[in-house]
Write a protein that holds these residues in place. Structure first.
Motif, PDB file in Angstrom:
ATOM      1  N   PRO A   7       0.827  -1.208   0.000  1.00  0.00           N
ATOM      2  CA  PRO A   7       0.000   0.000   0.000  1.00  0.00           C
ATOM      3  C   PRO A   7       0.859   1.254   0.000  1.00  0.00           C
ATOM      4  O   PRO A   7       2.019   1.244   0.417  1.00  0.00           O
ATOM      5  CB  PRO A   7      -0.805  -0.131   1.291  1.00  0.00           C
ATOM      6  N   THR A   8       0.276   2.325  -0.463  1.00  0.00           N
ATOM      7  CA  THR A   8       0.970   3.606  -0.511  1.00  0.00           C
ATOM      8  C   THR A   8       1.086   4.198   0.889  1.00  0.00           C
ATOM      9  O   THR A   8       0.120   4.227   1.650  1.00  0.00           O
ATOM     10  CB  THR A   8       0.204   4.586  -1.409  1.00  0.00           C
ATOM     11  N   THR A   9       2.277   4.662   1.239  1.00  0.00           N
ATOM     12  CA  THR A   9       2.478   5.293   2.536  1.00  0.00           C
ATOM     13  C   THR A   9       1.980   6.737   2.496  1.00  0.00           C
ATOM     14  O   THR A   9       2.332   7.510   1.603  1.00  0.00           O
ATOM     15  CB  THR A   9       3.964   5.289   2.925  1.00  0.00           C
ATOM     16  N   LEU A  10       1.167   7.083   3.471  1.00  0.00           N
ATOM     17  CA  LEU A  10       0.657   8.436   3.642  1.00  0.00           C
ATOM     18  C   LEU A  10       1.167   8.963   4.971  1.00  0.00           C
ATOM     19  O   LEU A  10       1.593   8.190   5.841  1.00  0.00           O
ATOM     20  CB  LEU A  10      -0.879   8.431   3.611  1.00  0.00           C
ATOM     21  N   PHE A  11       1.122  10.280   5.152  1.00  0.00           N
ATOM     22  CA  PHE A  11       1.657  10.873   6.376  1.00  0.00           C
ATOM     23  C   PHE A  11       0.680  11.882   6.964  1.00  0.00           C
ATOM     24  O   PHE A  11      -0.071  12.551   6.241  1.00  0.00           O
ATOM     25  CB  PHE A  11       2.996  11.567   6.090  1.00  0.00           C
ATOM     26  N   LEU A  12       0.716  11.968   8.283  1.00  0.00           N
ATOM     27  CA  LEU A  12      -0.073  12.946   9.024  1.00  0.00           C
ATOM     28  C   LEU A  12       0.831  13.618  10.043  1.00  0.00           C
ATOM     29  O   LEU A  12       1.441  12.935  10.880  1.00  0.00           O
ATOM     30  CB  LEU A  12      -1.247  12.269   9.741  1.00  0.00           C
ATOM     31  N   ASP A  13       0.915  14.940   9.976  1.00  0.00           N
ATOM     32  CA  ASP A  13       1.660  15.692  10.979  1.00  0.00           C
ATOM     33  C   ASP A  13       0.763  15.997  12.164  1.00  0.00           C
ATOM     34  O   ASP A  13      -0.347  16.516  12.001  1.00  0.00           O
ATOM     35  CB  ASP A  13       2.194  17.002  10.378  1.00  0.00           C
ATOM     36  N   VAL A  14       1.230  15.656  13.354  1.00  0.00           N
ATOM     37  CA  VAL A  14       0.520  15.945  14.597  1.00  0.00           C
ATOM     38  C   VAL A  14       1.501  16.645  15.529  1.00  0.00           C
ATOM     39  O   VAL A  14       2.714  16.646  15.274  1.00  0.00           O
ATOM     40  CB  VAL A  14      -0.008  14.643  15.247  1.00  0.00           C
ATOM     41  N   PRO A  15       1.019  17.263  16.600  1.00  0.00           N
ATOM     42  CA  PRO A  15       1.956  17.896  17.525  1.00  0.00           C
ATOM     43  C   PRO A  15       3.021  16.905  18.000  1.00  0.00           C
ATOM     44  O   PRO A  15       2.710  15.853  18.538  1.00  0.00           O
ATOM     45  CB  PRO A  15       1.051  18.339  18.680  1.00  0.00           C
ATOM     46  N   GLY A  16       4.286  17.222  17.741  1.00  0.00           N
ATOM     47  CA  GLY A  16       5.380  16.375  18.201  1.00  0.00           C
ATOM     48  C   GLY A  16       6.027  15.526  17.146  1.00  0.00           C
ATOM     49  O   GLY A  16       7.128  15.000  17.366  1.00  0.00           O
ATOM     50  N   GLY A  17       5.387  15.348  15.976  1.00  0.00           N
ATOM     51  CA  GLY A  17       6.019  14.503  14.984  1.00  0.00           C
ATOM     52  C   GLY A  17       5.114  14.167  13.817  1.00  0.00           C
ATOM     53  O   GLY A  17       4.054  14.755  13.624  1.00  0.00           O
ATOM     54  N   ARG A  18       5.546  13.186  13.033  1.00  0.00           N
ATOM     55  CA  ARG A  18       4.830  12.767  11.826  1.00  0.00           C
ATOM     56  C   ARG A  18       4.515  11.284  11.916  1.00  0.00           C
ATOM     57  O   ARG A  18       5.375  10.462  12.256  1.00  0.00           O
ATOM     58  CB  ARG A  18       5.677  13.061  10.595  1.00  0.00           C
TER      59      ARG A  18
END
Length: 275
Positions: A7-18
Motif C-alpha cells: 500500500p501507498t504510505t501516507l503521512f499525518l503531521d501531529v503535535p510532536g512529529g509525523r
C-alpha cells in the motif's frame, strides 16, 4: 511493507512529529484501524490486511511513534499518547467511528481511545494484548527489567525473541527477512531513545477497561510465550470488557502473522455484527 500488495504510505503531521499510515479508502461497514505492537511497524499486519480487504473491509494501518516510517523523536511513547494519534488520524480521514485493533503494547491504546472517545470507537479488538494482566511476581518484575535493558542496548535480542520465542507454532515464510528489518530499524540513529520510551511505558495498565462501553473481542494465541497462562489472561480481559474471547490454537504472540486466516476468521464475524 511486504505481502501480497504494497500500500501507498501516507503521512499525518501531529503535535510532536509525523505519523505514517496507509488506507484502502473503500470498504463496507465501520473502517478498521490496525495498530502494531511496540518496536514493530504496520507491516506486522502484512498477512492479515489482505484477508480483511478481500472480505470488503476498509482497513487502515498506522506506524507508531518512533518506528516504521513515522518520525523517531517524540516526547511521549505511552499507549495513552498513541491513543491521541489514532483519534487525530480518524479526524484527518473524516471517519466518525471506527473499530480499533491493537496488538501487544497497543491493546492498552485501543482501550484508552475507547474509554476517552466512546462516540468515535464502534468496537475494539485486543490481539495478545497487555491489559488487565495477572499481577507480576517479584521474579517476573526482575526478568522484565533485564529484558527491557537488553532491548534498549542490544537490538539483536529483539531478533532472538522473534526467531526463538514469539512463533512457537507456524512461522511466516518471510519471517527471517522481516526480523532482519526490525533489528536494522532499532539500530537507526535515535532509535535507542524511542526503544527506551516504550520499554519504560505503562504497557499493562489495570483499570482502563472500566471506561469501555463498546463491543470488544479478545484474541489470544494459545502458546503466547509472553504470558505464563495465556487463556487465563484472555479470560480476565474478556470479563473486564464483557467481550467475546477467541483462542487461536498453536499461535504465539503475533496471531495476525502466524495464523492470519484464523485471525481473520475471528475478526470478520465480529466486524459484521458491528455493521
Amino acid at each position: 511493507m511486504t505481502g501480497t500488495s504494497t500500500p501507498t504510505t501516507l503521512f499525518l503531521d501531529v503535535p510532536g512529529g509525523r505519523l505514517a499510515y496507509d488506507d484502502t479508502v473503500r470498504g463496507d461497514g465501520l473502517p478498521v484501524v490496525l495498530l502494531p505492537g511496540m518496536l514493530d511497524s504496520r507491516a506486522a499486519y502484512r498477512h492479515l490486511r489482505p484477508l480483511l480487504t478481500a472480505a470488503g473491509r476498509r482497513v487502515i494501518t498506522m506506524d507508531l511513534r518512533g518506528f516504521g516510517e513515522s518520525s523517531i523523536a517524540w516526547d511521549d511513547y505511552s499507549p495513552a499518547a498513541i491513543a491521541t494519534d489514532v483519534l487525530a488520524l480518524l479526524d484527518h480521514l473524516g471517519i466518525e467511528r471506527a473499530v480499533l485493533a491493537g496488538n501487544s503494547y497497543t491493546g492498552a491504546t485501543v482501550v484508552k481511545a475507547a474509554g476517552d472517545a466512546p462516540e468515535r470507537v464502534g468496537g475494539i479488538v485486543l490481539l495478545d494484548a497487555f491489559v488487565e494482566n495477572l499481577p507480576p511476581t517479584a521474579l517476573q518484575r526482575a526478568v522484565f527489567g533485564v529484558m527491557g535493558a537488553l532491548l534498549v542496548h542490544s537490538p539483536a535480542f529483539w531478533g532472538l525473541y522473534h526467531r526463538r520465542m514469539a512463533y512457537p507454532g507456524p512461522r511466516p515464510a518471510d519471517l527471517d527477512g522481516y526480523v532482519d528489518g526490525l533489528v536494522a530499524a532499532m539500530r537507526t540513529p535515535g532509535r535507542k531513545a524511542a526503544t527506551r520510551g516504550y520499554v519504560r511505558g505503562e504497557s499493562a495498565p489495570a483499570g482502563w477497561t472500566a471506561a469501555v462501553t463498546c463491543p470488544a473481542l479478545v484474541v489470544m494465541g494459545s502458546k503466547d510465550p509472553d504470558f505464563p497462562k495465556p487463556e487465563l489472561v484472555a479470560d480476565r480481559q474478556a470479563a473486564a470488557l464483557k467481550a467475546r474471547k477467541v483462542m487461536i490454537e498453536g499461535s504465539g504472540h503475533y496471531p495476525m502473522a502466524d495464523r492470519p486466516q484464523a485471525t481473520a476468521d475471528a475478526l470478520l464475524p465480529f466486524l459484521a455484527e458491528l455493521g
